[in-house]
Write a protein that holds these residues in place. Structure first.
Motif, PDB file in Angstrom:
ATOM      1  N   ILE A 301       0.443  -1.522  -0.308  1.00 14.16           N
ATOM      2  CA  ILE A 301       0.043   0.015   0.237  1.00 14.16           C
ATOM      3  C   ILE A 301       0.991   1.753  -0.287  1.00 14.16           C
ATOM      4  N   PHE A 323      -2.661  -8.281  -3.629  1.00 16.25           N
ATOM      5  CA  PHE A 323      -3.506  -6.885  -3.423  1.00 16.25           C
ATOM      6  C   PHE A 323      -2.461  -5.928  -3.364  1.00 16.25           C
ATOM      7  N   GLY A 325      -2.075  -0.960  -3.311  1.00 14.33           N
ATOM      8  CA  GLY A 325      -3.587   0.237  -3.272  1.00 14.33           C
ATOM      9  C   GLY A 325      -2.520   1.763  -3.035  1.00 14.33           C
ATOM     10  N   LEU A 455      -6.537   0.575   6.283  1.00 18.29           N
ATOM     11  CA  LEU A 455      -5.750  -0.226   5.161  1.00 18.29           C
ATOM     12  C   LEU A 455      -5.627  -1.536   5.281  1.00 18.29           C
ATOM     13  N   THR A 459      -6.971  -4.343   3.686  1.00 16.96           N
ATOM     14  CA  THR A 459      -6.706  -4.810   2.648  1.00 16.96           C
ATOM     15  C   THR A 459      -6.405  -6.788   3.084  1.00 16.96           C
ATOM     16  N   CYS A 462      -9.653  -8.460   2.923  1.00 20.36           N
ATOM     17  CA  CYS A 462     -10.222  -8.550   1.318  1.00 20.36           C
ATOM     18  C   CYS A 462      -9.727 -10.092   1.249  1.00 20.36           C
ATOM     19  N   VAL A 481      -5.911  -4.384  -7.990  1.00 19.58           N
ATOM     20  CA  VAL A 481      -5.256  -2.727  -7.700  1.00 19.58           C
ATOM     21  C   VAL A 481      -6.493  -3.437  -6.837  1.00 19.58           C
ATOM     22  N   LEU A 482      -6.496  -2.916  -5.392  1.00 18.41           N
ATOM     23  CA  LEU A 482      -7.863  -2.710  -5.019  1.00 18.41           C
ATOM     24  C   LEU A 482      -8.427  -1.529  -4.576  1.00 18.41           C
ATOM     25  N   SER A 483      -9.812  -1.401  -4.809  1.00 19.44           N
ATOM     26  CA  SER A 483     -10.044   0.080  -5.189  1.00 19.44           C
ATOM     27  C   SER A 483     -11.180  -0.022  -4.182  1.00 19.44           C
ATOM     28  N   LEU A 485     -10.236   0.581  -0.941  1.00 16.70           N
ATOM     29  CA  LEU A 485      -9.605   1.314  -0.193  1.00 16.70           C
ATOM     30  C   LEU A 485      -9.686   2.978  -0.504  1.00 16.70           C
ATOM     31  N   CYS A 489      -7.489   7.139   1.115  1.00 13.15           N
ATOM     32  CA  CYS A 489      -6.756   7.785  -0.113  1.00 13.15           C
ATOM     33  C   CYS A 489      -6.874   8.870  -0.976  1.00 13.15           C
ATOM     34  N   PRO A 492      -7.067   7.892  -5.337  1.00 13.73           N
ATOM     35  CA  PRO A 492      -7.739   6.329  -5.424  1.00 13.73           C
ATOM     36  C   PRO A 492      -7.236   5.803  -6.710  1.00 13.73           C
TER      37      PRO A 492
END
Length: 522
Positions: A301, A323, A325, A455, A459, A462, A481-483, A485, A489, A492
């Motif tokens: 991340i 992942f 992010g 975060l 994560t 998920c 791509v862990l949207s 989150l 952010c 994003p």
């Protein structure tokens, strides 16, 4: 097995020892234009979600562990774990997780005999508690052996295993003192624990951050770029094995870097990026950490605004099904902006000018006083209103958007207590104007620290959720791509071709829905 705070009694939800399985019909609308007529067609997809109930032992490794955010989040978890309280001039304070969406915000579960019933986000699905995150570099009393699965005779004397990196060699007690974020009465209680914590050597490439950071850089890796990436990989493996954690998540909370150019043949594909690292070409430290983490199968991340995730890094994550992010923690001024512009445009007011001024005195502000690093931050702050504007073609034409100016100044005296002054000017009915001016004092690291925890916890959760549809019956995970989150952010990161959503409450609804559906909550 973790006991759920509630059970859903429905034929669409089943509980087993290892999984919660829930069926959900997702309804949406397809809009098209035929012969000049706009047609709206409802459609639906039947999903089956499967969520692992076994909550793992989670380790979090911070890049920039000795900075204001790293020391503050470490201190906060320790203070909560130890149940600390301390006196201030306004009375006694007790450790808490205020500011965490998962720990301190609630969602309506339904209606009971006495009215609506609310539960914390953390109760919607089995998830890691912040107190159980391993990133304090210490052995817990009665903790696991040095080598997981080893017989008691093979246990060795516990050692401090640093869970993070920093270019400064200060131990975390001294770094916490340098940060000037926490009350001294609390620091005194934490010092015996944190003075034993010292960060691992980090990657330092001077041209990516401000020249004024050189005086802190006394704890840096040597060797070629490829050798440094390999050392980061060894650090991750060492931490995972030594601390007996099931998973590791790596999070960048170090200095803002300048932007990297996207160059064909250099960083546009995964293979080119890996070759660039082998040849020692231009690759930023944050991208090097991302590559090392991805190659180790660890989610990564980015908590700063630079373009860490060049196309080659995104492709590598997709290939490895890891992942990623980001970008840039959304803690104060930008979070407020995403709410206020949504309100103004949603109320039918045409916002024409947004001017955001900041001054701060922490090391982030010092680094951002350099033009190239400021430009990275300016970009991440400026894009936050784009989707709200584009969603209202009544007010804004295709090329029409508000003037948007962002100013950041370094004022050492104010330290971590950032001042933000915003002016929003909107056109109203019959040629009138409306101006709103807001002054916001943000204690930067105390706002960012709960975001770091959210975060990491989101994560990890998920990673335990899979789903399938009737058309595609094989279970699969979320996109690399862990949207989800996005709520946390400023800029994003989303999969290619996916629209970016910045409106704060739409982002919150996304998290709420994704946590509701796998648990079967209606």
């Amino acid at each position: 097995t973790m006991a759920e705070p509630f059970l859903v009694e429905s034929p669409n939800v089943t509980y087993s020892k290892d999984f919660i399985e829930a069926k959900y019909t997702y309804s949406t609308v397809h809009v098209c234009k035929e012969n000049g007529v706009t047609k709206v067609r409802p459609c639906s997809t039947r999903f089956t979600f499967r969520t692992g109930r076994q909550v793992p032992r989670l380790g979090v490794m911070l890049v920039g562990w000795g900075g204001n955010n790293g020391t503050t989040v470490t201190a906060a978890v320790l203070a909560n774990k130890l149940g600390l309280s301390w006196m201030t001039k306004s009375g006694r304070k007790t450790a808490n997780y205020y500011g965490s969406l998962l720990q301190a915000s609630t969602v309506c579960l339904g209606t009971g005999p006495s009215g609506d019933v609310y539960v914390p986000f953390r109760d919607l699905l089995p998830m890691v508690h912040p107190n159980d995150i391993v990133f304090d570099g210490r052995w817990d009393t009665g903790g696991p052996p040095q080598r997981r699965g080893a017989p008691r005779s093979a246990w060795v004397t516990p050692r401090c295993v640093p869970p993070g990196w920093d270019i400064s060699s200060l131990n975390l007690a001294e770094a916490m003192k340098r940060a000037e974020v926490l009350e001294w009465a609390l620091q005194e209680q934490l010092r015996p624990h944190m003075e034993k914590m010292k960060p691992r050597a980090s990657i330092y490439i001077p041209e990516f951050i401000a020249a004024n950071q050189e005086e802190r850089a006394d704890n840096v890796l040597r060797g070629s770029m490829a050798e440094q990436v390999e050392q980061i990989r060894r650090d991750i493996r060492d931490f995972k094995e030594s601390r007996g954690v099931d998973k590791v998540i790596v999070l960048w909370t170090a200095n803002t870097e300048r932007f990297c150019d996207i160059v064909p043949g250099l960083n546009d594909t995964a293979d080119n990026l890996l070759r660039a690292i082998e040849r020692g070409l231009e690759v930023s430290p944050s991208t090097l950490f991302a590559v090392a983490s991805i190659l180790e199968g660890c989610a990564y991340i980015n908590g700063s605004p630079q373009n860490t995730f060049v196309p080659g890094a995104v492709e590598l994550a997709a290939q490895r099904r890891v992942f990623i992010g980001g970008d840039d923690f959304k803690s104060g001024q930008t979070k407020l902006k995403s709410v206020l512009v949504d309100f103004l445009v949603g109320a039918g007011l045409k916002t024409k000018s947004i001017v955001s001024y900041n001054h701060l005195g922490n090391n982030d502000g010092k680094n951002l006083s350099a033009p190239q690093q400021f430009r990275s931050k300016e970009i991440s702050k400026s894009n936050v209103v784009d989707d709200t504007v584009q969603a209202n073609p009544v007010l804004y034409g295709p090329q029409d958007k508000p003037d948007h100016c962002v100013v950041i100044k370094y004022v050492p005296y104010v330290g971590d207590s950032k001042r933000a002054l915003d002016e929003y000017t909107s056109e109203i009915m019959m040629g009138g104007t409306n101006t709103i001016v807001i002054h916001n004092t943000c204690e930067d690291s105390l706002l960012a620290s709960p975001i770091i925890l959210d975060l990491a916890i989101l994560t990890e959760l998920c990673q335990r959720i899979t789903f399938c549809t009737e058309a595609d019956p094989d279970f699969q995970g979320f996109h690399s791509v862990l949207s989800i989150l996005a709520f946390l952010c400023k800029a994003p990161l989303v999969p290619e071709g996916t629209p970016v959503v910045n409106a704060l409450f739409r982002q919150r609804s996304c998290i709420e829905n994704i946590l509701r559906y796998p648990g079967g909550a209606p």
